[in-house]
Motif scaffolding. Structure first.
Motif, PDB file in Angstrom:
ATOM      1  N   ALA A 475       0.926  -1.139  -0.218  1.00 37.42           N
ATOM      2  CA  ALA A 475       0.247   0.347  -0.088  1.00 37.42           C
ATOM      3  C   ALA A 475       0.489   0.595   0.047  1.00 37.42           C
ATOM      4  O   ALA A 475       0.163   2.390  -0.138  1.00 37.42           O
ATOM      5  CB  ALA A 475      -0.849   0.151   1.267  1.00 37.42           C
ATOM      6  N   ASP A 476       2.342   1.470   0.328  1.00 41.66           N
ATOM      7  CA  ASP A 476       2.531   2.072  -0.020  1.00 41.66           C
ATOM      8  C   ASP A 476       3.547   2.996  -1.315  1.00 41.66           C
ATOM      9  O   ASP A 476       4.001   3.528  -1.289  1.00 41.66           O
ATOM     10  CB  ASP A 476       4.417   1.870   0.893  1.00 41.66           C
ATOM     11  CG  ASP A 476       5.467   0.938   0.577  1.00 41.66           C
ATOM     12  OD1 ASP A 476       4.172  -0.062   0.527  1.00 41.66           O
ATOM     13  OD2 ASP A 476       6.085   1.321   0.339  1.00 41.66           O
ATOM     14  N   ARG A 477       2.825   2.401  -2.385  1.00 39.61           N
ATOM     15  CA  ARG A 477       3.509   2.585  -3.919  1.00 39.61           C
ATOM     16  C   ARG A 477       1.862   2.910  -4.073  1.00 39.61           C
ATOM     17  O   ARG A 477       1.401   2.335  -4.232  1.00 39.61           O
ATOM     18  CB  ARG A 477       4.252   1.703  -4.043  1.00 39.61           C
ATOM     19  CG  ARG A 477       4.882   1.009  -3.899  1.00 39.61           C
ATOM     20  CD  ARG A 477       6.361   0.244  -4.253  1.00 39.61           C
ATOM     21  NE  ARG A 477       7.319   0.195  -3.491  1.00 39.61           N
ATOM     22  CZ  ARG A 477       8.553   0.461  -4.724  1.00 39.61           C
ATOM     23  NH1 ARG A 477       8.168   1.813  -5.664  1.00 39.61           N
ATOM     24  NH2 ARG A 477       9.871   0.874  -3.800  1.00 39.61           N
ATOM     25  N   GLN A 478       2.231   3.633  -4.987  1.00 41.21           N
ATOM     26  CA  GLN A 478       1.220   4.506  -5.745  1.00 41.21           C
ATOM     27  C   GLN A 478       0.918   3.873  -7.565  1.00 41.21           C
ATOM     28  O   GLN A 478       0.209   3.726  -7.680  1.00 41.21           O
ATOM     29  CB  GLN A 478       0.996   5.751  -5.955  1.00 41.21           C
ATOM     30  CG  GLN A 478       0.929   7.087  -4.323  1.00 41.21           C
ATOM     31  CD  GLN A 478      -0.610   6.743  -3.765  1.00 41.21           C
ATOM     32  OE1 GLN A 478      -0.943   5.274  -3.557  1.00 41.21           O
ATOM     33  NE2 GLN A 478      -0.863   7.967  -3.838  1.00 41.21           N
ATOM     34  N   ASP A 479       1.590   4.109  -7.381  1.00 40.87           N
ATOM     35  CA  ASP A 479       1.752   3.829  -9.557  1.00 40.87           C
ATOM     36  C   ASP A 479       2.510   1.807  -9.528  1.00 40.87           C
ATOM     37  O   ASP A 479       2.170   1.205  -8.586  1.00 40.87           O
ATOM     38  CB  ASP A 479       3.221   3.716 -10.262  1.00 40.87           C
ATOM     39  CG  ASP A 479       3.671   5.622 -10.036  1.00 40.87           C
ATOM     40  OD1 ASP A 479       2.392   6.049 -10.212  1.00 40.87           O
ATOM     41  OD2 ASP A 479       4.621   5.887 -10.242  1.00 40.87           O
ATOM     42  N   ALA A 480       1.602   1.298 -10.533  1.00 37.99           N
ATOM     43  CA  ALA A 480       1.571   0.089 -10.305  1.00 37.99           C
ATOM     44  C   ALA A 480       1.963  -0.730 -11.224  1.00 37.99           C
ATOM     45  O   ALA A 480       2.011   0.070 -12.634  1.00 37.99           O
ATOM     46  CB  ALA A 480       0.267  -0.921 -10.475  1.00 37.99           C
TER      47      ALA A 480
END
Length: 503
Positions: A475-480
């Motif tokens: 969950a700490d990252r926005q881009d996928a």
């Protein structure tokens, strides 16, 4: 005269008239004179890739139909063509050990035939004698009798060592770990290094690299999508397809020519990688705050890089379901025609096609759209399992050359979206220079008065449309970033950016 005594003709030559007669299996009467149709199809695909810069996945179906291959032969042709292309770099190292001159000096058609033969000898369950005789027959028919002897001699040398032995010999000559992995998994060394870096940048363990390289070499299942509100998978499922496990209205199949399905011919069911389906649905579902509902107007969507039309058709169907409209932009006329064909099942009032440069849209149509998708031109490093020849065509210079274009298209899309609207930036590449670096740079230099840019959770958006969680514990990252070895998809990247009014 004894009945076993050889008889002489009037020129003094003997003829064996008596006793048991023996025939060599290599006698001319026993040799195969014509090429096996499946191998012929594979050879034609390799030739088109080499000589015309064609894509195997586009050429192969037409060649299978032209030669009227049955299902079994079509499967053999597919394995021969894709396998020979996928492992070409490693096979060339093997062949270089068996030829007394540089491979670059050997005619390209002969090299293609040698790759086909080597693939059968080292990576298929084809008896050595069959691999040799069939390849020689192919060369004799398509190239000539002279080269057939050369091909026969080279392939006999290849056959003297098993696949494991060749791997051991080649790995002993590797100068680095990356080169060794490239030999073992048939990837150029620079791509091995790029994929290792990509794993780290996107928050994965670099120890996954061998698994990722192996996934690039696995034949992918064919993914189908039924256009929402328009298509049904019933026909495909009745023909043996399996329901998709990652996204709604999807299925997977390994069965033959899908053109026989009426739903595919009509365009209401389409072949599309599940990664592409996921990013299109995630983009379409993320909330926007443009006030469209308050104004009583339908949302306006734009696919800024729409050709050849796969994502555009899915977006159009999703827009039609909700009473919205979709514009599709494509700079090349012939690809715009493909987009129009993909839109055939949709209501005519739902879509429009614009032929033009995506980099100009933001200036021509500022603040025009509620959602803009930019699936930018990229290296395609995320689709190596489906486009096996791409790994040998690309170079690091290609990545560098694409960067400025990708940034300009993203900037244009952000200008074209209304405040409160969302831009989806998509690549079929995990390379940091095409993904996070592009988004970081554009966001850092954004200067449109009265607006600011906010990165949204693309991972959350993908999980919201997926049938099973994709990004648990990240969950700490926005881009996928999707991965073939983790998600069973192409390595698709998605970043979601909202243009907000400045506070």
């Amino acid at each position: 005269m004894n009945e076993n005594t050889p008889r002489r003709n009037d020129k003094g030559r003997t003829r064996n008239r008596g006793g048991e007669r023996h025939y060599s299996t290599s006698a001319p009467s026993a040799r195969r004179r014509t090429a096996d149709p499946a191998r012929l199809v594979a050879f034609e695909v390799l030739e088109a890739v080499s000589n015309d810069d064609a894509y195997a996945n586009l050429v192969l179906p037409s060649r299978i139909r032209a030669h009227r291959l049955d299902k079994r032969s079509a499967g053999l042709a597919t394995e021969l063509a894709y396998g020979s292309l996928r492992w070409a770099g490693t096979y060339d190292l093997v062949l270089a050990e068996c030829i007394d001159r540089p491979l670059a000096e050997v005619d390209s058609a002969i090299v293609n035939a040698l790759r086909l033969g080597t693939h059968q000898l080292l990576n298929m369950r084809v008896p050595h004698h069959a691999a040799l005789s069939e390849t020689v027959a192919l060369v004799r028919e398509r190239i000539g009798a002279g080269p057939s002897g050369f091909v026969n001699a080279v392939l006999r040398r290849v056959s003297e060592t098993e696949a494991e032995g060749w791997t051991t010999l080649l790995l002993a000559k590797a100068r680095s770990e990356a080169q060794a992995l490239g030999i073992e998994f048939a990837h150029p060394e620079w791509i091995v290094r790029a994929l290792r870096q990509s794993l780290v940048i996107h928050g994965s363990d670099e120890a996954q690299l061998p698994e990722l390289l192996a996934a690039d070499n696995a034949a992918p299942a064919v993914n189908l999508v039924a256009l929402p509100g328009l298509g049904s998978l019933d026909e495909a499922l009745a023909e043996g397809a399996a329901p998709g496990e990652l996204v709604a209205d999807s299925a997977t199949t390994n069965h033959g020519d899908l053109g026989r399905l009426a739903s595919v011919r009509e365009g209401t069911v389409r072949v599309q990688d599940v990664g592409s389906q996921l990013v299109a649905r995630a983009f379409a579902q993320v909330p926007v705050e443009t006030g469209a509902e308050r104004d009583g107007r339908p949302e306006a969507w734009l696919d800024a890089c729409a050709g050849p039309g796969g994502k555009a058709a899915l977006l159009g169907a999703l827009a039609q379901e909700r009473g919205f409209a979709l514009d599709a932009n494509e700079p090349q006329e012939h690809r715009a025609d493909l987009v129009e064909r993909a839109f055939a099942p949709l209501d005519a009032g739902v879509w429009r096609i614009r032929v033009g440069d995506a980099r100009e849209i933001g200036e021509i149509l500022p603040n025009e759209y509620d959602r803009v998708l930019v699936d930018v031109p990229c290296s395609g490093l995320g689709a190596l399992r489906r486009r096996p020849e791409s790994r040998w065509r690309r170079s690091p210079e290609d990545i560098a050359g694409l960067g400025p274009l990708q940034r300009e298209i993203l900037e244009s899309a952000l200008k074209a979206v209304r405040p409160g609207g969302v831009v989806g930036y998509v690549t079929c590449s995990p390379h940091p220079a095409e993904t996070v670096a592009v988004v970081d740079d554009v966001l850092a230099r954004w200067s449109e008065p009265g607006t600011r840019l906010t990165r949204l959770s693309a991972r959350g958006a993908l999980d919201a449309v997926a049938l099973t969680p994709l990004f648990e514990g990240t969950a700490d990252r926005q881009d996928a970033q999707l991965w073939p070895h983790v998600h069973g998809t192409d390595a698709m990247f998605l970043s979601l950016i909202r243009k907000d009014p400045a506070s």
